[in-house]
Design a protein around this motif. Sequence first.
Motif, PDB file in Angstrom:
ATOM      1  N   LEU A  30       3.475 -26.161 -14.904  1.00  0.00           N
ATOM      2  CA  LEU A  30       2.907 -24.554 -14.918  1.00  0.00           C
ATOM      3  C   LEU A  30       3.471 -23.949 -15.775  1.00  0.00           C
ATOM      4  CD1 LEU A  30       2.571 -24.747 -10.998  1.00  0.00           C
ATOM      5  CD2 LEU A  30       0.610 -25.013 -12.620  1.00  0.00           C
ATOM      6  N   LYS A  33       0.965 -17.224 -16.236  1.00  0.00           N
ATOM      7  CA  LYS A  33       0.587 -16.786 -15.175  1.00  0.00           C
ATOM      8  C   LYS A  33       0.448 -17.864 -13.918  1.00  0.00           C
ATOM      9  CE  LYS A  33      -3.777 -14.476 -13.353  1.00  0.00           C
ATOM     10  NZ  LYS A  33      -5.128 -14.064 -13.626  1.00  0.00           N
ATOM     11  N   GLU A  34      -0.034 -18.955 -14.003  1.00  0.00           N
ATOM     12  CA  GLU A  34      -0.245 -19.841 -13.088  1.00  0.00           C
ATOM     13  C   GLU A  34       1.138 -20.481 -12.554  1.00  0.00           C
ATOM     14  OE1 GLU A  34      -1.630 -23.008 -15.513  1.00  0.00           O
ATOM     15  OE2 GLU A  34      -3.770 -22.391 -15.064  1.00  0.00           O
ATOM     16  N   ARG A  36       3.598 -17.848 -12.397  1.00  0.00           N
ATOM     17  CA  ARG A  36       4.236 -16.947 -11.496  1.00  0.00           C
ATOM     18  C   ARG A  36       3.276 -16.916 -10.159  1.00  0.00           C
ATOM     19  NH1 ARG A  36       4.128 -14.726 -16.818  1.00  0.00           N
ATOM     20  NH2 ARG A  36       1.912 -13.986 -16.485  1.00  0.00           N
ATOM     21  N   GLU A  37       2.004 -17.352 -10.341  1.00  0.00           N
ATOM     22  CA  GLU A  37       1.210 -17.354  -8.871  1.00  0.00           C
ATOM     23  C   GLU A  37       1.811 -18.261  -8.123  1.00  0.00           C
ATOM     24  OE1 GLU A  37      -2.004 -15.936  -7.013  1.00  0.00           O
ATOM     25  OE2 GLU A  37      -1.123 -15.007  -8.716  1.00  0.00           O
ATOM     26  N   PHE A  38       2.268 -19.579  -8.637  1.00  0.00           N
ATOM     27  CA  PHE A  38       2.762 -20.408  -7.780  1.00  0.00           C
ATOM     28  C   PHE A  38       3.909 -20.322  -6.989  1.00  0.00           C
ATOM     29  CE2 PHE A  38       5.379 -24.237  -7.085  1.00  0.00           C
ATOM     30  CZ  PHE A  38       4.753 -24.974  -6.159  1.00  0.00           C
ATOM     31  N   ARG A  40       5.120 -16.884  -6.347  1.00  0.00           N
ATOM     32  CA  ARG A  40       4.600 -15.910  -5.503  1.00  0.00           C
ATOM     33  C   ARG A  40       4.073 -16.568  -4.121  1.00  0.00           C
ATOM     34  NH1 ARG A  40       0.436 -13.081  -3.575  1.00  0.00           N
ATOM     35  NH2 ARG A  40      -0.812 -14.261  -4.808  1.00  0.00           N
ATOM     36  N   HIS A  41       3.303 -17.455  -4.190  1.00  0.00           N
ATOM     37  CA  HIS A  41       2.856 -18.079  -3.102  1.00  0.00           C
ATOM     38  C   HIS A  41       4.165 -18.945  -2.377  1.00  0.00           C
ATOM     39  CE1 HIS A  41      -1.361 -17.306  -3.089  1.00  0.00           C
ATOM     40  NE2 HIS A  41      -1.400 -17.562  -4.599  1.00  0.00           N
ATOM     41  N   GLU A  44       6.274 -16.491  -0.665  1.00  0.00           N
ATOM     42  CA  GLU A  44       5.664 -16.099   0.537  1.00  0.00           C
ATOM     43  C   GLU A  44       5.683 -16.936   1.595  1.00  0.00           C
ATOM     44  OE1 GLU A  44       0.849 -14.294   1.606  1.00  0.00           O
ATOM     45  OE2 GLU A  44       1.484 -14.732  -0.481  1.00  0.00           O
TER      46      GLU A  44
END
Length: 74
Positions: A30, A33-34, A36-38, A40-41, A44
Amino acid sequence: MHRLCLGEKTSMKMKDYITMATAIKAIPTLKGKEAREFLRHAEEAERNYKGTNNRDDHSFCQMAHAILSKAGML
């Protein structure tokens, strides 16, 4: 695909070549953006994990304890 030879190349015919290894597909990575999104999830999910203070209180542990007790293994 590369073929490796067993024996001398000069005396071998094409049918005598044996495939010794196959290429391994690269592992996708990855980026941007992908990635960073991973992250972040994942972060969380870590923050929201409640966990258990005592794993003996967990329903699966209680069920396993009951089964082992009934079998006379505890």
